[in-house]
Write an enzyme that holds these catalytic residues in place. Structure first.
Site, PDB file in Angstrom:
ATOM      1  N   THR A  31       0.779   7.104   2.220  1.00 43.81           N
ATOM      2  CA  THR A  31       0.168   5.894   2.795  1.00 43.81           C
ATOM      3  C   THR A  31      -0.021   4.813   1.737  1.00 43.81           C
ATOM      4  OG1 THR A  31      -1.989   6.939   2.479  1.00 43.81           O
ATOM      5  CG2 THR A  31      -1.044   7.044   4.687  1.00 43.81           C
ATOM      6  N   THR A  86      -3.438  18.936   1.245  1.00 43.83           N
ATOM      7  CA  THR A  86      -3.741  17.915   0.222  1.00 43.83           C
ATOM      8  C   THR A  86      -5.196  18.039  -0.216  1.00 43.83           C
ATOM      9  OG1 THR A  86      -2.045  16.380   0.971  1.00 43.83           O
ATOM     10  CG2 THR A  86      -3.927  15.414  -0.172  1.00 43.83           C
ATOM     11  N   ARG A 100      -8.845  22.324 -17.769  1.00 46.49           N
ATOM     12  CA  ARG A 100      -7.990  22.550 -18.940  1.00 46.49           C
ATOM     13  C   ARG A 100      -8.222  21.496 -20.020  1.00 46.49           C
ATOM     14  NH1 ARG A 100      -3.105  21.213 -20.931  1.00 46.49           N
ATOM     15  NH2 ARG A 100      -2.566  19.828 -19.225  1.00 46.49           N
ATOM     16  N   TYR A 139      -9.279  16.666   8.223  1.00 42.28           N
ATOM     17  CA  TYR A 139      -9.830  15.711   7.251  1.00 42.28           C
ATOM     18  C   TYR A 139     -11.277  16.078   6.897  1.00 42.28           C
ATOM     19  CZ  TYR A 139     -11.035  11.127   5.242  1.00 42.28           C
ATOM     20  OH  TYR A 139     -11.444  10.111   4.409  1.00 42.28           O
TER      21      TYR A 139
END
Ligand code: NAD
Ligand code: UDP
Length: 304
Positions: A31, A86, A100, A139
Protein backbone atom coordinates in the site's frame (compact mmCIF):
# COMPACT_ATOMS: atom_id res chain seq x y z
CA UNK A 1 11.60 2.15 9.40
CA UNK A 2 9.32 -0.57 8.10
CA UNK A 3 6.36 0.60 6.02
CA UNK A 4 8.19 3.85 5.30
CA UNK A 5 6.66 4.30 1.82
CA UNK A 6 3.16 4.40 3.31
CA UNK A 7 1.09 7.32 4.52
CA UNK A 8 2.33 7.73 8.10
CA UNK A 9 5.79 6.32 7.41
CA UNK A 10 6.60 8.82 4.66
CA UNK A 11 5.47 11.74 6.85
CA UNK A 12 7.60 10.42 9.71
CA UNK A 13 10.65 9.97 7.44
CA UNK A 14 10.31 13.58 6.29
CA UNK A 15 10.41 14.83 9.89
CA UNK A 16 13.31 12.57 10.89
CA UNK A 17 15.40 13.59 7.87
CA UNK A 18 14.64 17.26 8.55
CA UNK A 19 15.92 16.60 12.08
CA UNK A 20 19.19 15.27 10.56
CA UNK A 21 18.58 11.58 11.29
CA UNK A 22 19.63 8.76 8.96
CA UNK A 23 16.72 6.58 7.84
CA UNK A 24 16.65 3.20 6.12
CA UNK A 25 13.20 2.55 4.68
CA UNK A 26 11.97 -1.02 4.21
CA UNK A 27 8.77 -1.54 2.24
CA UNK A 28 7.17 -4.13 -0.04
CA UNK A 29 4.94 -1.46 -1.71
CA UNK A 30 1.70 -3.27 -0.97
CA UNK A 31 0.00 0.00 0.00
CA UNK A 32 3.06 2.24 -0.03
CA UNK A 33 4.17 4.22 -3.06
CA UNK A 34 7.62 5.28 -4.25
CA UNK A 35 6.21 8.75 -4.99
CA UNK A 36 5.75 9.25 -1.22
CA UNK A 37 9.50 8.94 -0.69
CA UNK A 38 10.82 10.13 -4.05
CA UNK A 39 11.88 13.48 -2.54
CA UNK A 40 14.40 11.72 -0.28
CA UNK A 41 16.06 9.51 -2.91
CA UNK A 42 19.01 11.85 -3.49
CA UNK A 43 19.37 12.66 0.21
CA UNK A 44 22.52 11.21 1.81
CA UNK A 45 20.55 10.51 4.98
CA UNK A 46 18.10 8.20 3.18
CA UNK A 47 18.34 4.61 1.98
CA UNK A 48 15.61 2.50 0.41
CA UNK A 49 15.31 -1.29 0.46
CA UNK A 50 12.48 -3.29 -1.10
CA UNK A 51 11.80 -5.82 1.60
CA UNK A 52 8.87 -7.81 2.93
CA UNK A 53 8.98 -7.93 6.73
CA UNK A 54 7.66 -11.49 6.75
CA UNK A 55 11.26 -12.35 5.77
CA UNK A 56 14.05 -11.71 8.29
CA UNK A 57 16.65 -9.04 7.56
CA UNK A 58 20.17 -8.41 8.85
CA UNK A 59 21.08 -4.75 9.05
CA UNK A 60 22.74 -2.41 11.56
CA UNK A 61 20.37 0.10 13.18
CA UNK A 62 19.87 1.66 16.60
CA UNK A 63 16.14 2.32 16.36
CA UNK A 64 13.33 0.46 14.68
CA UNK A 65 10.10 2.22 13.75
CA UNK A 66 7.86 -0.73 12.90
CA UNK A 67 4.95 0.51 10.79
CA UNK A 68 4.66 -2.13 8.07
CA UNK A 69 1.06 -3.30 7.84
CA UNK A 70 -1.84 -2.25 5.63
CA UNK A 71 -4.12 0.04 7.65
CA UNK A 72 -7.24 0.58 5.58
CA UNK A 73 -9.97 -2.08 5.99
CA UNK A 74 -10.21 -2.69 2.21
CA UNK A 75 -6.46 -3.31 2.05
CA UNK A 76 -6.02 -5.42 5.16
CA UNK A 77 -9.08 -7.49 4.17
CA UNK A 78 -7.77 -8.02 0.60
CA UNK A 79 -5.53 -10.86 1.82
CA UNK A 80 -6.35 -11.30 5.51
CA UNK A 81 -3.98 -14.24 5.97
CA UNK A 82 -1.12 -12.12 4.71
CA UNK A 83 -2.22 -9.33 7.11
CA UNK A 84 -2.01 -11.69 10.09
CA UNK A 85 1.32 -12.96 8.78
CA UNK A 86 2.66 -9.40 8.42
CA UNK A 87 1.58 -8.55 11.96
CA UNK A 88 2.91 -11.68 13.61
CA UNK A 89 5.91 -12.74 11.50
CA UNK A 90 6.82 -9.18 10.55
CA UNK A 91 6.88 -8.04 14.18
CA UNK A 92 8.67 -11.24 15.22
CA UNK A 93 11.39 -10.71 12.59
CA UNK A 94 11.89 -7.05 13.44
CA UNK A 95 11.99 -7.81 17.19
CA UNK A 96 14.63 -10.45 16.45
CA UNK A 97 16.65 -7.75 14.73
CA UNK A 98 16.12 -5.36 17.67
CA UNK A 99 17.37 -8.03 20.05
CA UNK A 100 20.44 -8.80 17.92
CA UNK A 101 21.57 -5.20 17.42
CA UNK A 102 20.23 -3.73 20.69
CA UNK A 103 17.85 -1.32 18.93
CA UNK A 104 14.98 0.53 20.58
CA UNK A 105 11.68 -0.67 19.06
CA UNK A 106 8.53 1.36 18.43
CA UNK A 107 5.48 -0.46 17.13
CA UNK A 108 2.58 1.25 15.38
CA UNK A 109 -0.32 -0.40 17.16
CA UNK A 110 -3.89 0.77 16.83
CA UNK A 111 -7.13 1.79 18.52
CA UNK A 112 -8.49 -1.40 16.90
CA UNK A 113 -7.03 -3.36 19.82
CA UNK A 114 -10.09 -1.98 21.67
CA UNK A 115 -12.40 -3.50 18.99
CA UNK A 116 -15.99 -2.23 19.21
CA UNK A 117 -15.46 -0.61 22.60
CA UNK A 118 -17.93 -0.65 25.49
CA UNK A 119 -15.79 1.92 27.31
CA UNK A 120 -15.88 5.44 25.91
CA UNK A 121 -13.55 7.27 25.50
CA UNK A 122 -10.95 4.51 25.39
CA UNK A 123 -8.21 4.46 27.99
CA UNK A 124 -5.10 2.30 27.74
CA UNK A 125 -6.30 0.17 30.68
CA UNK A 126 -9.41 -0.95 28.74
CA UNK A 127 -8.82 -4.51 27.57
CA UNK A 128 -11.02 -4.29 24.46
CA UNK A 129 -13.97 -6.02 22.84
CA UNK A 130 -12.59 -7.76 19.77
CA UNK A 131 -14.22 -10.41 17.60
CA UNK A 132 -11.65 -13.18 17.10
CA UNK A 133 -13.09 -14.44 13.80
CA UNK A 134 -14.72 -11.49 12.03
CA UNK A 135 -13.50 -9.67 8.93
CA UNK A 136 -11.51 -7.11 10.99
CA UNK A 137 -9.89 -9.79 13.18
CA UNK A 138 -6.79 -10.27 11.00
CA UNK A 139 -5.88 -6.66 11.72
CA UNK A 140 -7.19 -6.28 15.29
CA UNK A 141 -5.89 -9.58 16.59
CA UNK A 142 -2.73 -9.19 14.50
CA UNK A 143 -1.92 -5.98 16.35
CA UNK A 144 -2.82 -7.54 19.71
CA UNK A 145 -0.43 -10.47 19.21
CA UNK A 146 2.19 -7.99 17.97
CA UNK A 147 1.88 -6.08 21.27
CA UNK A 148 2.16 -9.39 23.14
CA UNK A 149 5.33 -10.30 21.25
CA UNK A 150 6.83 -6.87 21.97
CA UNK A 151 6.39 -7.20 25.73
CA UNK A 152 7.68 -10.78 25.77
CA UNK A 153 10.82 -9.56 23.99
CA UNK A 154 11.06 -6.83 26.60
CA UNK A 155 10.68 -9.27 29.52
CA UNK A 156 12.87 -12.02 28.14
CA UNK A 157 15.43 -10.23 25.95
CA UNK A 158 15.41 -6.69 27.42
CA UNK A 159 14.39 -5.08 24.13
CA UNK A 160 13.35 -1.45 24.75
CA UNK A 161 9.71 -1.30 23.62
CA UNK A 162 7.46 1.64 22.75
CA UNK A 163 3.84 1.03 21.72
CA UNK A 164 1.74 3.74 20.07
CA UNK A 165 -1.97 2.95 19.89
CA UNK A 166 -2.75 5.14 16.92
CA UNK A 167 -6.30 6.41 16.37
CA UNK A 168 -7.71 7.40 12.95
CA UNK A 169 -5.12 9.61 11.26
CA UNK A 170 -5.42 11.56 8.00
CA UNK A 171 -3.36 13.91 5.87
CA UNK A 172 -1.12 14.18 2.80
CA UNK A 173 0.28 10.98 1.23
CA UNK A 174 -2.83 8.91 1.85
CA UNK A 175 -3.69 7.02 -1.34
CA UNK A 176 -6.54 8.42 -3.43
CA UNK A 177 -8.16 4.99 -3.41
CA UNK A 178 -7.09 4.26 0.14
CA UNK A 179 -10.67 3.43 1.13
CA UNK A 180 -10.57 5.25 4.47
CA UNK A 181 -13.28 7.75 5.15
CA UNK A 182 -11.39 11.06 4.88
CA UNK A 183 -9.65 10.19 1.59
CA UNK A 184 -12.86 8.64 0.20
CA UNK A 185 -14.99 11.72 0.93
CA UNK A 186 -12.41 14.22 -0.39
CA UNK A 187 -11.79 12.28 -3.60
CA UNK A 188 -15.49 11.61 -4.17
CA UNK A 189 -16.14 15.33 -3.72
CA UNK A 190 -13.51 16.27 -6.31
CA UNK A 191 -14.98 13.72 -8.73
CA UNK A 192 -18.48 15.13 -8.15
CA UNK A 193 -19.66 11.75 -6.91
CA UNK A 194 -22.02 11.22 -3.97
CA UNK A 195 -20.24 10.75 -0.64
CA UNK A 196 -20.63 7.13 0.47
CA UNK A 197 -22.05 6.99 4.00
CA UNK A 198 -21.81 3.50 5.44
CA UNK A 199 -24.90 2.74 7.55
CA UNK A 200 -26.68 5.85 8.82
CA UNK A 201 -23.39 7.64 9.46
CA UNK A 202 -24.10 7.95 13.18
CA UNK A 203 -20.98 5.95 14.10
CA UNK A 204 -18.20 8.17 15.43
CA UNK A 205 -14.47 8.53 14.89
CA UNK A 206 -11.85 11.01 16.15
CA UNK A 207 -9.44 12.27 13.51
CA UNK A 208 -5.81 13.19 14.12
CA UNK A 209 -3.79 15.21 11.60
CA UNK A 210 -0.63 13.34 10.58
CA UNK A 211 1.82 16.09 11.72
CA UNK A 212 0.46 15.80 15.26
CA UNK A 213 0.73 12.03 15.14
CA UNK A 214 4.35 12.21 13.94
CA UNK A 215 5.22 14.52 16.87
CA UNK A 216 3.61 12.03 19.25
CA UNK A 217 5.53 9.07 17.80
CA UNK A 218 8.84 10.92 18.12
CA UNK A 219 8.13 11.95 21.72
CA UNK A 220 7.24 8.35 22.54
CA UNK A 221 10.44 6.99 20.96
CA UNK A 222 12.58 9.63 22.72
CA UNK A 223 10.89 9.26 26.12
CA UNK A 224 11.14 6.69 28.87
CA UNK A 225 7.54 5.54 29.03
CA UNK A 226 7.35 1.81 28.23
CA UNK A 227 3.66 0.86 28.21
CA UNK A 228 1.13 1.38 25.40
CA UNK A 229 0.03 4.98 24.83
CA UNK A 230 -2.97 6.30 22.88
CA UNK A 231 -1.98 8.80 20.22
CA UNK A 232 -4.98 10.49 18.64
CA UNK A 233 -7.14 13.58 18.61
CA UNK A 234 -10.04 13.39 21.06
CA UNK A 235 -12.33 15.64 18.94
CA UNK A 236 -15.10 13.18 18.05
CA UNK A 237 -17.35 13.41 14.98
CA UNK A 238 -20.22 11.41 13.56
CA UNK A 239 -19.38 10.22 10.02
CA UNK A 240 -22.42 12.09 8.67
CA UNK A 241 -21.09 15.31 10.21
CA UNK A 242 -17.66 14.73 8.64
CA UNK A 243 -19.45 14.34 5.29
CA UNK A 244 -21.26 17.66 5.82
CA UNK A 245 -17.99 19.43 6.68
CA UNK A 246 -16.21 18.12 3.57
CA UNK A 247 -19.23 18.90 1.38
CA UNK A 248 -19.25 22.49 2.67
CA UNK A 249 -15.54 22.84 1.95
CA UNK A 250 -15.42 21.35 -1.58
CA UNK A 251 -18.82 21.35 -3.28
CA UNK A 252 -22.10 22.38 -1.65
CA UNK A 253 -24.13 20.58 -4.35
CA UNK A 254 -22.90 17.10 -3.46
CA UNK A 255 -25.33 14.39 -2.46
CA UNK A 256 -24.87 11.48 -0.09
CA UNK A 257 -25.55 7.81 -0.75
CA UNK A 258 -26.03 5.25 2.02
CA UNK A 259 -24.15 1.95 1.68
CA UNK A 260 -24.33 -1.05 4.01
CA UNK A 261 -22.38 -0.72 7.22
CA UNK A 262 -19.39 -3.10 7.04
CA UNK A 263 -19.49 -6.00 9.49
CA UNK A 264 -17.95 -5.33 12.93
CA UNK A 265 -17.63 -1.60 12.16
CA UNK A 266 -17.07 0.00 15.59
CA UNK A 267 -19.96 2.22 16.72
CA UNK A 268 -17.82 4.77 18.47
CA UNK A 269 -14.15 5.64 18.90
CA UNK A 270 -12.39 8.40 20.78
CA UNK A 271 -9.08 8.33 22.60
CA UNK A 272 -8.53 9.34 26.17
CA UNK A 273 -5.11 11.00 25.84
CA UNK A 274 -4.45 11.84 29.50
CA UNK A 275 -1.55 9.41 29.55
CA UNK A 276 0.12 10.94 26.46
CA UNK A 277 -0.28 14.40 28.02
CA UNK A 278 1.19 13.29 31.33
CA UNK A 279 3.98 10.97 30.17
CA UNK A 280 4.96 12.54 26.84
CA UNK A 281 3.73 16.11 27.24
CA UNK A 282 1.99 15.50 23.91
CA UNK A 283 -1.40 16.63 22.69
CA UNK A 284 -2.67 17.47 19.19
CA UNK A 285 -2.38 21.04 17.92
CA UNK A 286 -4.17 20.83 14.55
CA UNK A 287 -7.97 20.96 14.58
CA UNK A 288 -10.10 19.15 12.00
CA UNK A 289 -10.87 22.31 10.06
CA UNK A 290 -7.19 23.16 9.52
CA UNK A 291 -6.13 19.55 8.93
CA UNK A 292 -8.87 19.00 6.34
CA UNK A 293 -7.86 22.17 4.47
CA UNK A 294 -4.28 20.88 4.22
CA UNK A 295 -5.46 17.42 3.13
CA UNK A 296 -7.86 18.86 0.55
CA UNK A 297 -5.02 21.00 -0.83
CA UNK A 298 -2.88 17.84 -1.15
CA UNK A 299 -5.56 15.89 -3.07
CA UNK A 300 -6.61 18.85 -5.24
CA UNK A 301 -3.45 18.52 -7.37
CA UNK A 302 -4.75 15.22 -8.79
CA UNK A 303 -7.79 16.98 -10.28
CA UNK A 304 -6.15 20.06 -11.84
P1 NAD B 1 -0.28 2.50 4.85
O1 NAD B 1 -1.03 1.35 4.29
O2 NAD B 1 -0.29 3.78 4.09
O3 NAD B 1 1.25 2.10 5.10
C1 NAD B 1 1.66 0.81 5.44
C2 NAD B 1 2.99 0.56 4.76
O4 NAD B 1 3.45 -0.76 5.09
C3 NAD B 1 2.89 0.60 3.23
O5 NAD B 1 3.96 1.34 2.70
C4 NAD B 1 2.96 -0.87 2.81
O6 NAD B 1 3.46 -1.06 1.50
C5 NAD B 1 3.88 -1.42 3.90
N1 NAD B 1 3.73 -2.86 4.10
C6 NAD B 1 2.58 -3.57 4.28
N2 NAD B 1 2.87 -4.88 4.45
C7 NAD B 1 4.23 -4.99 4.38
C8 NAD B 1 5.12 -6.08 4.48
N3 NAD B 1 4.69 -7.34 4.67
N4 NAD B 1 6.46 -5.83 4.36
C9 NAD B 1 6.91 -4.57 4.15
N5 NAD B 1 6.11 -3.51 4.05
C10 NAD B 1 4.78 -3.71 4.17
O7 NAD B 1 -0.83 2.70 6.33
P2 NAD B 1 -0.55 3.87 7.36
O8 NAD B 1 -1.83 4.58 7.58
O9 NAD B 1 0.65 4.65 6.97
O10 NAD B 1 -0.25 3.02 8.66
C11 NAD B 1 1.06 2.80 9.13
C12 NAD B 1 1.00 2.00 10.42
O11 NAD B 1 0.23 2.70 11.39
C13 NAD B 1 0.35 0.62 10.24
O12 NAD B 1 1.05 -0.32 11.03
C14 NAD B 1 -1.04 0.82 10.79
O13 NAD B 1 -1.57 -0.36 11.30
C15 NAD B 1 -0.81 1.87 11.87
N6 NAD B 1 -2.03 2.65 12.14
C16 NAD B 1 -2.47 3.58 11.24
C17 NAD B 1 -3.64 4.28 11.52
C18 NAD B 1 -4.17 5.35 10.59
O14 NAD B 1 -5.22 5.93 10.86
N7 NAD B 1 -3.50 5.69 9.52
C19 NAD B 1 -4.38 4.02 12.68
C20 NAD B 1 -3.90 3.04 13.54
C21 NAD B 1 -2.72 2.37 13.27
N1 UDP C 1 -16.93 5.08 6.18
C1 UDP C 1 -17.98 5.64 5.45
N2 UDP C 1 -17.80 5.87 4.13
C2 UDP C 1 -16.63 5.59 3.48
C3 UDP C 1 -15.55 5.03 4.22
C4 UDP C 1 -15.75 4.77 5.57
O1 UDP C 1 -19.06 5.92 6.00
O2 UDP C 1 -16.55 5.85 2.27
C5 UDP C 1 -17.11 4.86 7.63
C6 UDP C 1 -16.74 3.46 8.11
O3 UDP C 1 -17.87 2.60 8.05
C7 UDP C 1 -16.31 3.72 9.53
C8 UDP C 1 -15.70 5.13 9.48
O4 UDP C 1 -16.20 5.73 8.29
O5 UDP C 1 -17.43 3.75 10.39
C9 UDP C 1 -14.18 5.13 9.44
O6 UDP C 1 -13.77 4.24 8.44
P1 UDP C 1 -12.25 4.04 8.03
O7 UDP C 1 -12.19 2.93 7.04
O8 UDP C 1 -11.67 5.36 7.66
O9 UDP C 1 -11.53 3.63 9.39
P2 UDP C 1 -11.86 2.57 10.56
O10 UDP C 1 -13.20 1.94 10.32
O11 UDP C 1 -10.75 1.59 10.48
O12 UDP C 1 -11.87 3.41 11.77
Amino acid sequence: MTGGAGFIGSNLIKRLINNGEEVICLDNYFTGRKINISNFIDNQLFELIRHDVTDPIQIEVDRIWHLACPASPIHYQFNPIKTSKTSFLGTFNMLGLAKRVGAKFLMASTSEVYGDPEVHPQTESYKGSVNTFGIRSCYDEGKRIAETLCYDYQRIHNVEIRIARIFNTYGPNMLQDDGRVVSNFINQAFKNEPLTIYGEGTQTRSFCYVDDLVSGLIKLMEGDYKKPVNIGNPEEYRIIDLAEIIKAKINKNLSFVNKPLPKDDPLQRRPNIDLAKKELNWYPLVDLNTGLDKTIKYFKRFYE
